[in-house]
Motif scaffolding. Structure first.
Motif, short mmCIF file in Angstrom:
data_model
loop_
_atom_site.label_atom_id
_atom_site.label_comp_id
_atom_site.label_asym_id
_atom_site.label_seq_id
_atom_site.Cartn_x
_atom_site.Cartn_y
_atom_site.Cartn_z
N LEU A 186 67.74 -115.50 91.34
CA LEU A 186 66.98 -115.46 90.10
C LEU A 186 67.82 -114.67 89.10
O LEU A 186 68.16 -113.51 89.36
N CYS A 187 68.17 -115.28 87.98
CA CYS A 187 69.02 -114.64 87.00
C CYS A 187 68.19 -113.98 85.91
O CYS A 187 67.17 -114.52 85.48
N VAL A 188 68.65 -112.81 85.46
CA VAL A 188 67.94 -112.05 84.43
C VAL A 188 68.94 -111.66 83.35
O VAL A 188 69.97 -111.04 83.65
N GLN A 230 72.40 -124.06 83.36
CA GLN A 230 72.59 -125.43 83.82
C GLN A 230 73.34 -125.53 85.15
O GLN A 230 73.43 -126.63 85.73
N LEU A 231 73.89 -124.42 85.64
CA LEU A 231 74.53 -124.45 86.95
C LEU A 231 73.51 -124.70 88.05
O LEU A 231 73.89 -125.05 89.18
N GLY A 232 72.22 -124.52 87.72
CA GLY A 232 71.17 -124.79 88.69
C GLY A 232 70.45 -123.55 89.17
O GLY A 232 70.24 -123.36 90.37
N VAL A 233 70.08 -122.67 88.21
CA VAL A 233 69.37 -121.44 88.56
C VAL A 233 68.20 -121.22 87.62
O VAL A 233 68.18 -121.73 86.50
N ASP A 234 67.20 -120.48 88.10
CA ASP A 234 66.13 -120.02 87.23
C ASP A 234 66.63 -118.80 86.47
O ASP A 234 67.33 -117.95 87.02
N LEU A 235 66.25 -118.73 85.18
CA LEU A 235 66.76 -117.67 84.31
C LEU A 235 65.63 -117.05 83.51
O LEU A 235 64.88 -117.76 82.83
N ILE A 236 65.49 -115.75 83.60
CA ILE A 236 64.55 -114.99 82.76
C ILE A 236 65.36 -114.33 81.66
O ILE A 236 66.30 -113.58 81.92
N HIS A 237 65.00 -114.61 80.41
CA HIS A 237 65.71 -114.05 79.26
C HIS A 237 64.81 -113.00 78.62
O HIS A 237 63.76 -113.33 78.05
#
Length: 378
Positions: free
Chosen positions: A86-88, A108-115
């Protein structure tokens, strides 16, 4: 002022130590990385740590990202290992267009991202206070990028945080910080670029309350222990080579600038935020080295250039005021140029740079400070 005999880093860098041969500890660390470490064993050690800390049903780890080459490489590395991160992202101070594009590419590499879109009023107040107080316009960002992923870890019950390189290992610093593979509250406060300032020191600035600073406090110890939050430097387990990392990121869509970055000779550093370049310039006026020195030292240690080439590059590019970034920073903060220059002068090192009979710093036609003869890199 002494310069490392292997690279070109000066002894004005805080906590940098030279041995009896005049070699800095970052160069000695590089030698250990080149010859003494079994990197395949380290990679397997990392996978065992992941298994030990995997508690969340969906995510294996959290990665703090900006969209830069390093965080792109971090995401690629854990995806190749079969992990689901999970990316933040903690919003940059003054985002650039290429930075936005690279963050979108990372997604777009295929991860969920919280900004994380921080409160702009509170954040701007801290930016303006921090540059006046400690001479660092990125102080709140340094805090936010480390604390917000930890909050997500606690609240989502994802104990493992994956960071990039250990800056103390790559750029030099106390041995205690290099021997530790973990980033925790202690590392953040001692080596995270806070310059002795803490989130609590911002209480009352423009009416800032404790609630306003919720994201900027590291989670409570009991919450950290309950979840088992553990922050690991990927650079402890994978050999960190900025040019190989760049190549890997570019193959996966990472974009570089069409011109060199203002504070160095490269076109791939700190692309996500204009304020980063102001930060690097302030580092230069304080300590006599900037982003060009950082890049040149890494290139020397990794064998891409000679020390003689590094001297030429540093002489040519270090210390030129990043005017595009400064103008963007002035628009963002509302400071006048005179106010900004007065702040910069208040932190400029009087031992390193020449002054006239009235005590005013002498500058070249391009605005660069003039160094004293004995402080010129050789």
């Amino acid at each position: 002022m002494r310069f490392c005999t292997k690279c070109v880093m000066p002894d004005t860098k805080p906590d940098l130590h030279f041995d009896e041969h005049g070699v800095c500890d970052a160069c000695r660390s590089q030698k250990a990385k080149d010859f003494d470490i079994d990197w395949e064993a380290r990679k397997q050690e990392f996978l065992e740590v992941v298994k030990k800390h995997k508690k969340n049903k969906y995510y294996d780890c959290i990665i703090g990202v900006s969209g830069g080459k390093d965080s792109t490489f971090q995401v690629l590395s854990v995806l190749e290992m079969g992990l689901n991160p999970l990316c933040v992202c903690f919003e940059p101070t003054i985002p650039t267009e290429v930075g936005r594009q690279n963050l979108a590419n990372l997604n777009q590499l295929g991860v969920d991202l919280i900004h994380i879109k921080r409160n702009p009023k509170i954040y701007k107040s801290m930016i303006k206070e921090a540059i006046k107080r400690v001479g660092d316009c990125e102080w709140p960002n340094h805090l936010g990028i480390f604390t917000t992923p930890a909050h997500i870890a606690v609240n989502f019950n994802i104990p493992l945080l994956i960071w990039g390189e250990n800056s103390e290992l790559e750029y030099g610093g106390p041995a205690a910080s290099k021997d530790n593979a973990c980033l925790d509250r202690k590392w953040l406060e001692e080596f995270g670029g806070l310059l002795g300032n803490r989130a609590t020191d911002m209480l009352g600035v423009d009416g800032i309350s404790e609630k306003d600073l919720a994201l900027y406090f590291y989670p409570e110890d009991e919450d950290v222990q309950r979840v088992g939050v553990t922050g690991l430097f990927l650079g402890y387990y994978i050999k960190w080579d900025l040019r190989k990392i760049l190549s890997s990121a570019q193959k996966s869509g990472f974009s570089v600038s069409d011109r060199r970055v203002e504070t160095t000779y490269e076109n791939f550093e700190n692309l996500d935020c204009y304020s980063n370049h102001v930060h690097d310039y302030l580092k230069y006026v304080k300590y006599g080295f900037g982003r060009a020195s950082d890049n040149a030292c890494l290139d020397v240690r990794l064998g891409y250039i000679s020390r003689e080439q590094a001297v030429r590059l540093v002489t040519k590019y270090d210390g030129i005021p990043p005017m595009k970034a400064i103008n963007e920073f002035l628009k963002y903060t509302g400071f006048t140029r005179e106010e900004f220059d007065a702040i910069v002068d208040s932190f400029t090192n009087k031992k390193i740079f020449q002054r006239d009979a009235n005590g005013k710093f002498i500058k070249d036609i391009d605005g660069s400070l003039v160094r004293k003869e004995e402080y010129i890199v050789r």
